[in-house]
Design a protein around this motif. Structure first.
Motif, PDB file in Angstrom:
ATOM      1  N   GLY A 492      98.846  10.823  29.035  1.00 21.34           N
ATOM      2  CA  GLY A 492      98.896   9.368  29.029  1.00 21.34           C
ATOM      3  C   GLY A 492      97.707   8.685  28.397  1.00 21.34           C
ATOM      4  O   GLY A 492      97.583   7.450  28.483  1.00 21.34           O
ATOM      5  N   ARG A 493      96.821   9.435  27.752  1.00 21.05           N
ATOM      6  CA  ARG A 493      95.676   8.812  27.097  1.00 21.05           C
ATOM      7  C   ARG A 493      95.322   9.607  25.841  1.00 21.05           C
ATOM      8  O   ARG A 493      95.781  10.729  25.660  1.00 21.05           O
ATOM      9  CB  ARG A 493      94.470   8.735  28.037  1.00 21.05           C
ATOM     10  CG  ARG A 493      93.913  10.085  28.418  1.00 21.05           C
ATOM     11  CD  ARG A 493      92.779   9.972  29.426  1.00 21.05           C
ATOM     12  NE  ARG A 493      92.146  11.267  29.647  1.00 21.05           N
ATOM     13  CZ  ARG A 493      91.160  11.765  28.913  1.00 21.05           C
ATOM     14  NH1 ARG A 493      90.690  11.064  27.881  1.00 21.05           N
ATOM     15  NH2 ARG A 493      90.644  12.942  29.172  1.00 21.05           N
ATOM     16  N   VAL A 494      94.495   9.014  24.988  1.00 20.78           N
ATOM     17  CA  VAL A 494      94.087   9.658  23.738  1.00 20.78           C
ATOM     18  C   VAL A 494      92.570   9.636  23.672  1.00 20.78           C
ATOM     19  O   VAL A 494      91.955   8.557  23.661  1.00 20.78           O
ATOM     20  CB  VAL A 494      94.672   8.926  22.506  1.00 20.78           C
ATOM     21  CG1 VAL A 494      94.254   9.629  21.221  1.00 20.78           C
ATOM     22  CG2 VAL A 494      96.193   8.857  22.599  1.00 20.78           C
ATOM     23  N   ASP A 495      91.946  10.832  23.640  1.00 17.21           N
ATOM     24  CA  ASP A 495      90.490  10.848  23.506  1.00 17.21           C
ATOM     25  C   ASP A 495      90.097  10.858  22.029  1.00 17.21           C
ATOM     26  O   ASP A 495      90.957  10.898  21.137  1.00 17.21           O
ATOM     27  CB  ASP A 495      89.865  12.031  24.261  1.00 17.21           C
ATOM     28  CG  ASP A 495      90.296  13.392  23.718  1.00 17.21           C
ATOM     29  OD1 ASP A 495      90.610  13.499  22.513  1.00 17.21           O
ATOM     30  OD2 ASP A 495      90.294  14.366  24.501  1.00 17.21           O
ATOM     31  N   VAL A 496      88.795  10.816  21.771  1.00 13.64           N
ATOM     32  CA  VAL A 496      88.305  10.679  20.393  1.00 13.64           C
ATOM     33  C   VAL A 496      88.720  11.870  19.543  1.00 13.64           C
ATOM     34  O   VAL A 496      89.202  11.701  18.410  1.00 13.64           O
ATOM     35  CB  VAL A 496      86.774  10.507  20.384  1.00 13.64           C
ATOM     36  CG1 VAL A 496      86.244  10.589  18.949  1.00 13.64           C
ATOM     37  CG2 VAL A 496      86.389   9.167  20.992  1.00 13.64           C
ATOM     38  N   PHE A 497      88.548  13.094  20.055  1.00 13.60           N
ATOM     39  CA  PHE A 497      88.926  14.263  19.267  1.00 13.60           C
ATOM     40  C   PHE A 497      90.410  14.243  18.934  1.00 13.60           C
ATOM     41  O   PHE A 497      90.808  14.517  17.799  1.00 13.60           O
ATOM     42  CB  PHE A 497      88.581  15.551  20.013  1.00 13.60           C
ATOM     43  CG  PHE A 497      89.207  16.778  19.396  1.00 13.60           C
ATOM     44  CD1 PHE A 497      88.700  17.312  18.222  1.00 13.60           C
ATOM     45  CD2 PHE A 497      90.332  17.370  19.970  1.00 13.60           C
ATOM     46  CE1 PHE A 497      89.287  18.437  17.632  1.00 13.60           C
ATOM     47  CE2 PHE A 497      90.921  18.487  19.384  1.00 13.60           C
ATOM     48  CZ  PHE A 497      90.388  19.020  18.215  1.00 13.60           C
ATOM     49  N   GLU A 498      91.251  13.938  19.928  1.00 11.81           N
ATOM     50  CA  GLU A 498      92.694  13.937  19.689  1.00 11.81           C
ATOM     51  C   GLU A 498      93.076  12.919  18.620  1.00 11.81           C
ATOM     52  O   GLU A 498      93.925  13.196  17.765  1.00 11.81           O
ATOM     53  CB  GLU A 498      93.428  13.631  20.996  1.00 11.81           C
ATOM     54  CG  GLU A 498      93.350  14.751  22.023  1.00 11.81           C
ATOM     55  CD  GLU A 498      93.899  14.336  23.376  1.00 11.81           C
ATOM     56  OE1 GLU A 498      94.283  15.220  24.156  1.00 11.81           O
ATOM     57  OE2 GLU A 498      93.925  13.105  23.661  1.00 11.81           O
TER      58      GLU A 498
END
Length: 643
Positions: A492-498
């Motif tokens: 449910g979230r997107v981190d910087v690497f992704e």
């Protein structure tokens, strides 16, 4: 001359190219019209409406030239590999075990990682024994670099690095897009000679097959005139190529020195061109058409039409004390015993250098806005050493799987699997449903290995896999992107690497198919792109710190640097980094000068606390890559002077 100045120069050269092309077409139209009048007079014919005939002739000539240019340009769509294949190039597999080819691919991969651009396709012109190379393509995502067999055999690793770095300068700075346009435009000019030969043959055959009582057949005369116009086109083409190519070769030589941190490599390659019998001349009949793409002159034209500066002058720019008499001495020495690049590698100790350690994952660098802006498109010593370290510390077995078509997909998926068991279970279920348990289990195995690696190796592993993924058919590329998006959103979230991973992959695969970015071209300036700039800076500020007050100060630092008059407030979007999808068309449409200002503003936001983390810098590199301003690799404190 920095990256942004080079970009402005390329735009000016593009305008000059169009102007010269138009002037050449006007001259050819006049020549063809004159030839028609002369041919009619020579055969004793009369025309009731000569002005109408000449207007028709002029229109027909322009249409023929235009259609021929369009046909050639469309034929080159699909990337620089098309040009390499036309010259007899053979694709070098990503997983090659041939020592010479592996050395070549390693050099290409190192320079790509150092400069922040996708790894291009690599080709070898097996039938060419001279020393030469070229880069071609419409964008960094569909670029190809090709070297001759002679370059592989005769150049040592430093010299090969110098040649490849020279070609990367053309890739990074946009020269190759101009060069490939030039091929298409000039083909139309040269096509008149083909039409002329057809007229001559048709006129001769027609004259023999019928009893003409009209006193003459004008077709052979018109055909000869078109052939003459075709040769005029060749002359015009050489002048155009020379006018847009020579100075760029000096600049690419200088960039190669900056890429490889020494002059001996590229200077040594130029000396071998001057000292060996074959020099840089190619045997391919396509050499005339692609001469302006080459590292060294592919043909021996006079200085008036040369697409490259004189060889001795190029060497003396790099080594001011160079004596031209040295070339004669090298010629005599190499006549009996030509140099072997691989043997020189062993003698000079150029193979197998130990990798430098990577910085701690939490290490920071101290940077100023102007420092990063000046490095765009210009990797230096530190970036090159970082790229060598990255390649040297990726386990060979993982590198091998990243370079193979049958193993690359599970590896790419494995890079995105979470270390949290509940999230990973959702991701594995997604893979099993879409691709079967075999792919899902293989991805888990890859993830276990990746978790034990230095975090700075994850994105480079993905980037090294992109050339293999480009080879997939379009439906498989689309399926891959859809699966990656589902894996990323499993928690449910997107981190910087992704985000960096998915955005770079999508852009790379899209441009490799369509030769253009995934958005329509928009011309913007800092004022008209105000909302997109404000959103970008707000996202960077919010990602950099959880403290709202600190984030607002960082945002204000960026706005103050870019345009205080814009009067925009800090309003980070709820979607986080995903909101960046809205800004790419506006930001990529900025002029080179405005992009330079934007890069400095982004650095001001991220580095508002005086330092920049690895994660922040990777996000900055991704953003800059999306707007076609490649930033070199991050280097830790102590590796360079700080501003």
């Amino acid at each position: 001359m920095n990256f942004f100045e080079r970009q402005r120069q390329v735009k000016r050269l593009s305008a000059r190219l169009v102007l010269l092309f138009v002037l050449a077409v006007v001259a050819l139209v006049a020549a063809v019209c004159l030839a028609v009048v002369v041919a009619i007079n020579l055969v004793g014919g009369t025309v009731d409406n000569l002005p109408g005939l000449l207007i028709f002739t002029a229109i027909a000539t322009v249409v023929v030239i235009g259609l021929a240019s369009l046909f050639r340009t469309v034929g080159l769509r699909g990337g620089g590999g098309k040009v390499a294949l036309e010259l007899g190039g053979v694709l070098v597999p990503e997983d090659t075990t041939d020592l010479q080819l592996r050395r070549l691919r390693n050099v290409v991969e190192e320079i790509a990682l150092a400069s922040g651009v996708p790894v291009p396709e690599v080709y070898v012109l097996e039938d060419e024994r001279a020393i030469n190379a070229f880069a071609a393509g419409w964008s960094t995502a569909d670029a190809a670099v090709a070297v001759t067999r002679g370059a592989l055999d005769r150049l040592n690793r430093d010299e090969l690095q110098g040649v490849i770095a020279h070609e990367f300068s053309h890739v990074v700075n946009g020269d190759m897009r101009l060069n490939i346009k030039l091929i298409g435009l000039l083909f139309g000019i040269l096509f008149l000679a083909v039409i002329g030969r057809t007229f001559v043959n048709a006129g001769i055959i027609g004259g023999r097959s019928r009893d003409s009582k009209d006193g003459g057949n004008p077709l052979p005369l018109i055909g000869l005139a078109l052939i003459a116009a075709g040769f005029l086109g060749v002359l015009a083409g050489r002048i155009i190529k020379a006018s847009v190519s020579r100075q760029r070769e000096y600049l690419a030589d200088a960039s190669a020195v900056q890429f490889t941190r020494q002059t001996a490599g590229i200077a040594g390659a130029l000396k071998k061109i001057g000292g060996l019998e074959g020099g840089s001349k190619l045997i391919s009949p396509k050499t005339e058409e692609v001469g302006h793409l080459l590292f060294g002159s592919g043909q021996g034209f006079s200085s008036l039409f040369a697409t490259h500066p004189p060889l001795v002058k190029r060497i003396q720019v790099l080594e001011p004390d160079f004596n031209p008499a040295e070339l004669q001495a090298l010629t005599e020495r190499w006549r009996e015993s030509p140099p072997s690049g691989m043997a020189e590698d062993v003698a000079l100790g150029l193979a197998g250098a130990p990798a430098q350690p990577l910085p701690h994952p939490d290490a920071t660098v101290s940077v100023g806005p102007g420092e990063v802006s000046s490095q765009v498109g210009a990797p230096g010593d530190e970036a090159y050493r970082r790229a060598e370290s990255i390649l040297g510390q990726i386990p060979p077995e993982i590198l091998a799987r990243a370079r193979r078509g049958d193993t690359v997909t599970p590896l790419v998926y494995g890079l995105l699997l979470s270390e949290q068991p509940d999230v990973r279970a959702k991701q594995v279920a997604i893979l099993a449903a879409k691709h079967g348990t075999g792919i899902a289990d293989a991805a888990v195995g890859e993830a276990v290995e990746v978790w034990g690696l230095h975090p700075l190796l994850r994105l480079p592993i993905a980037q090294l896999s992109f050339p293999v993924l480009r080879m997939h058919p379009v439906p498989r590329k689309q399926e891959l992107i859809e699966t990656i998006n589902e894996l990323i959103m499993a928690d449910g979230r997107v981190d910087v690497f992704e985000y960096c991973f998915s955005r770079l992959l999508h852009r790379d695969l899209y441009e490799s198919v369509y030769d253009n970015p995934p958005w329509p071209e928009r011309k913007r300036n800092l004022a008209t792109a105000r909302d997109s700039i404000a959103m970008l800076l707000a996202i960077l500020a919010s990602v950099g710190t959880p403290d709202p007050a600190a984030a607002q100060r960082a945002f204000a630092a960026g706005v103050a640097g870019i345009a205080p008059r814009l009067d925009v407030g800090y309003a980070p979007p709820a979607q986080g980094v995903l909101a960046l999808e809205q800004v790419w068309p506006d930001l990529d449409g900025l002029s080179p000068r405005d992009k330079s200002v934007l890069v400095e503003a982004m650095v001001a936001v991220i580095g508002s606390d005086g330092t920049m983390t690895n994660a922040e810098f990777e996000l900055l590199r991704t953003i800059c890559s999306m707007i076609h301003c490649p930033v070199p690799a991050l280097t830790e404190n102590g590796d360079r002077d700080h501003v």
